[in-house]
Design a protein around this motif. Sequence first.
Motif, PDB file in Angstrom:
ATOM      1  N   TYR A 118       0.821  -1.371  -0.086  1.00  0.00           N
ATOM      2  CA  TYR A 118       0.013  -0.041  -0.069  1.00  0.00           C
ATOM      3  C   TYR A 118       0.897   1.324   0.055  1.00  0.00           C
ATOM      4  O   TYR A 118       0.633   2.164  -0.843  1.00  0.00           O
ATOM      5  CB  TYR A 118      -1.001   0.221   1.055  1.00  0.00           C
ATOM      6  CG  TYR A 118      -1.795  -0.995   1.169  1.00  0.00           C
ATOM      7  CD1 TYR A 118      -2.550  -1.492   0.142  1.00  0.00           C
ATOM      8  CD2 TYR A 118      -2.315  -1.573   2.382  1.00  0.00           C
ATOM      9  CE1 TYR A 118      -3.277  -2.645   0.202  1.00  0.00           C
ATOM     10  CE2 TYR A 118      -3.401  -2.469   2.599  1.00  0.00           C
ATOM     11  CZ  TYR A 118      -3.911  -3.120   1.404  1.00  0.00           C
ATOM     12  OH  TYR A 118      -4.736  -4.160   1.423  1.00  0.00           O
ATOM     13  N   LYS A 122       0.838   4.104  -2.968  1.00  0.00           N
ATOM     14  CA  LYS A 122       0.464   5.362  -2.778  1.00  0.00           C
ATOM     15  C   LYS A 122       1.642   6.337  -3.131  1.00  0.00           C
ATOM     16  O   LYS A 122       1.423   7.128  -3.940  1.00  0.00           O
ATOM     17  CB  LYS A 122      -0.145   5.452  -1.272  1.00  0.00           C
ATOM     18  CG  LYS A 122      -1.169   4.931  -1.084  1.00  0.00           C
ATOM     19  CD  LYS A 122      -1.699   4.846   0.311  1.00  0.00           C
ATOM     20  CE  LYS A 122      -2.868   4.232   0.767  1.00  0.00           C
ATOM     21  NZ  LYS A 122      -3.128   4.298   2.317  1.00  0.00           N
ATOM     22  N   SER A 125       1.830   7.244  -6.519  1.00  0.00           N
ATOM     23  CA  SER A 125       0.366   7.702  -7.114  1.00  0.00           C
ATOM     24  C   SER A 125      -0.447   6.789  -7.793  1.00  0.00           C
ATOM     25  O   SER A 125      -1.109   6.988  -8.942  1.00  0.00           O
ATOM     26  CB  SER A 125       0.908   9.012  -7.938  1.00  0.00           C
ATOM     27  OG  SER A 125       1.591   9.941  -7.393  1.00  0.00           O
ATOM     28  N   TYR A 126      -0.310   5.225  -7.259  1.00  0.00           N
ATOM     29  CA  TYR A 126      -1.339   4.497  -7.862  1.00  0.00           C
ATOM     30  C   TYR A 126      -2.632   4.299  -7.061  1.00  0.00           C
ATOM     31  O   TYR A 126      -2.665   4.499  -6.046  1.00  0.00           O
ATOM     32  CB  TYR A 126      -0.734   3.098  -7.922  1.00  0.00           C
ATOM     33  CG  TYR A 126       0.538   2.688  -8.938  1.00  0.00           C
ATOM     34  CD1 TYR A 126       0.036   2.544 -10.275  1.00  0.00           C
ATOM     35  CD2 TYR A 126       1.605   2.719  -8.838  1.00  0.00           C
ATOM     36  CE1 TYR A 126       0.952   2.401 -11.211  1.00  0.00           C
ATOM     37  CE2 TYR A 126       2.647   2.735  -9.607  1.00  0.00           C
ATOM     38  CZ  TYR A 126       2.385   2.363 -10.909  1.00  0.00           C
ATOM     39  OH  TYR A 126       3.151   2.225 -11.987  1.00  0.00           O
ATOM     40  N   ASP A 127      -3.661   3.985  -7.696  1.00  0.00           N
ATOM     41  CA  ASP A 127      -5.037   3.763  -7.109  1.00  0.00           C
ATOM     42  C   ASP A 127      -5.037   2.267  -6.300  1.00  0.00           C
ATOM     43  O   ASP A 127      -4.857   1.412  -7.114  1.00  0.00           O
ATOM     44  CB  ASP A 127      -6.217   3.801  -8.066  1.00  0.00           C
ATOM     45  CG  ASP A 127      -7.400   3.769  -7.232  1.00  0.00           C
ATOM     46  OD1 ASP A 127      -7.612   3.113  -6.291  1.00  0.00           O
ATOM     47  OD2 ASP A 127      -8.524   4.080  -7.898  1.00  0.00           O
ATOM     48  N   VAL A 128      -4.612   2.530  -5.042  1.00  0.00           N
ATOM     49  CA  VAL A 128      -4.675   1.170  -4.384  1.00  0.00           C
ATOM     50  C   VAL A 128      -5.794   0.128  -4.587  1.00  0.00           C
ATOM     51  O   VAL A 128      -5.644  -1.226  -4.840  1.00  0.00           O
ATOM     52  CB  VAL A 128      -4.397   1.474  -2.919  1.00  0.00           C
ATOM     53  CG1 VAL A 128      -4.361   0.063  -2.133  1.00  0.00           C
ATOM     54  CG2 VAL A 128      -3.144   2.009  -2.622  1.00  0.00           C
ATOM     55  N   ILE A 129      -7.030   0.529  -4.420  1.00  0.00           N
ATOM     56  CA  ILE A 129      -8.133  -0.189  -4.651  1.00  0.00           C
ATOM     57  C   ILE A 129      -8.173  -0.935  -6.162  1.00  0.00           C
ATOM     58  O   ILE A 129      -8.679  -1.962  -6.245  1.00  0.00           O
ATOM     59  CB  ILE A 129      -9.232   0.683  -4.269  1.00  0.00           C
ATOM     60  CG1 ILE A 129      -9.303   1.063  -2.984  1.00  0.00           C
ATOM     61  CG2 ILE A 129     -10.646  -0.180  -4.670  1.00  0.00           C
ATOM     62  CD1 ILE A 129     -10.535   2.075  -2.508  1.00  0.00           C
ATOM     63  N   LYS A 130      -7.648  -0.269  -6.941  1.00  0.00           N
ATOM     64  CA  LYS A 130      -7.779  -0.682  -8.284  1.00  0.00           C
ATOM     65  C   LYS A 130      -6.434  -1.656  -8.526  1.00  0.00           C
ATOM     66  O   LYS A 130      -6.742  -2.633  -9.375  1.00  0.00           O
ATOM     67  CB  LYS A 130      -7.686   0.613  -9.354  1.00  0.00           C
ATOM     68  CG  LYS A 130      -8.055   0.114 -10.803  1.00  0.00           C
ATOM     69  CD  LYS A 130      -7.870   1.128 -11.754  1.00  0.00           C
ATOM     70  CE  LYS A 130      -8.040   0.730 -12.967  1.00  0.00           C
ATOM     71  NZ  LYS A 130      -8.036   2.115 -14.062  1.00  0.00           N
ATOM     72  N   ASN A 417     -15.843   2.228  -0.637  1.00  0.00           N
ATOM     73  CA  ASN A 417     -14.726   3.059  -1.262  1.00  0.00           C
ATOM     74  C   ASN A 417     -14.500   4.306  -1.068  1.00  0.00           C
ATOM     75  O   ASN A 417     -13.999   5.035  -1.719  1.00  0.00           O
ATOM     76  CB  ASN A 417     -14.494   2.453  -2.681  1.00  0.00           C
ATOM     77  CG  ASN A 417     -14.187   0.969  -3.037  1.00  0.00           C
ATOM     78  OD1 ASN A 417     -13.497   0.271  -1.894  1.00  0.00           O
ATOM     79  ND2 ASN A 417     -14.330   0.381  -4.138  1.00  0.00           N
ATOM     80  N   HIS A 418     -15.695   4.803  -0.251  1.00  0.00           N
ATOM     81  CA  HIS A 418     -16.057   6.188  -0.025  1.00  0.00           C
ATOM     82  C   HIS A 418     -15.659   6.695   1.313  1.00  0.00           C
ATOM     83  O   HIS A 418     -15.466   6.070   2.109  1.00  0.00           O
ATOM     84  CB  HIS A 418     -17.490   6.664  -0.475  1.00  0.00           C
ATOM     85  CG  HIS A 418     -17.763   6.131  -1.768  1.00  0.00           C
ATOM     86  ND1 HIS A 418     -17.611   6.854  -2.994  1.00  0.00           N
ATOM     87  CD2 HIS A 418     -18.573   5.111  -2.073  1.00  0.00           C
ATOM     88  CE1 HIS A 418     -17.997   5.999  -3.991  1.00  0.00           C
ATOM     89  NE2 HIS A 418     -18.860   5.110  -3.771  1.00  0.00           N
TER      90      HIS A 418
END
Length: 418
Positions: A118, A122, A125-130, A417-418
């Motif tokens: 994680y 991060k 700058s990657y979207d961790v969830i994706k 995810n929100h």
Amino acid sequence: MGIKNRLVLMNFLQFFIWGAWLITIANYWFGNKGWSPQEFGAVFSTLGISSLFMPTLTGIIADRWINAEKLYGILHLLGGLALLYLPQVDNPTMFISIILVAMICYMPTIALMNSISYTILKNNSYDVIKVFPPIRVWGTIGFIAAMWITNLTGSKASANQFYIAAVVSFILAAYSFTMPQCKPQNKGLKGAPLVETLGLNAFKLFKNYKMALFFIFSMFLGAALQLTNMYGDRFLSEFEKVPEYADSFVVKYSTIIMSISQISETLFILAIPFFLKKFGIKQVMLISMIAWVLRFALFAYGDPSGGLWMIILSCIIYGMAFDFFNISGSLFVETQCDSNIRSSAQGLFMMMTNGFGAIFGSWVSGIIIGKFFTTNQGDFIWMDIWNTFAIYSLVIAIFFAILFKHKHNPDAIGQINH
């Protein structure tokens, strides 16, 4: 090598270490050493004991004092040394003690691996969830690859399984020191109460009737999970005692047959969002419990010939039984808890399943099998063993259906995810 590929390799090696021996250790214990089933239960309880305190302790160390990737490497180095020493041990009590040392080193590395992944994603700058789920799948692939290698090299009943795991552990230890730095952040720890620092504030969830029931049933299902890990490969291997099955594919490649369970696991992950949104956590958990009943019952009546389809179907069903409980349960916890205790609540969920559940399942199953389902000649009465496990799962399912009350909100899953 790109950063995502570096994390893929780390995940692959992480679970390769576990897959090299976890499913086949029963063959070494009973077939190679001839030790008792009562003591064998203690082997798998070491996973639970380690999961009770080590992930929290190492998390605090990584947050306060030492880079996560360095701590990760040190633990794999020490764990590799323990695995390397295991084949030298000829006393079951000492063997269990060394396994405990190995698990104290290994179990917290799973959480550390997630944390490292994680942080690195991060920082780039990657979207961790994706991005992380496709990376994590390679962990399961590593587990499967290790099972296949252990089987195909003729190591499933020999000390070689521990040597394989040790070598890969040393490789991963060295590799971890080349990973990008994950420095201590001290987030949420300075000045925080000791209870919060240790993640114990999540225990207040037990004041909520629904959550208390959920965690208790999670423990009982966690116990069921250990049963096929402990005895599945040994069960298939022992068909060699039946002359008509002695040279069957199932006997020769039992670990490969068992790996169908892990392959199925990777596929059922994709179905979880649909089932949770459509049916809700109670129905999904009930589906998992019924799947456990079928997992055990199909093993009870399967054989390498006419009943091969039952063995294969049992392994396929395992994916549903495992994923619909572990991953769906984690998502449920995520939607039911306040944001300030979500991490602690996830830790509590893991403690109940991999901690107390693993200890309970390992210890009780070892006693029951040794006392009631082992002949005077030391042979296991497999049909009775699997039927007993199936009845256990069915009883849990019935009580869960009656006691657990939850109103399904289809939109809750989308709020994660929100």
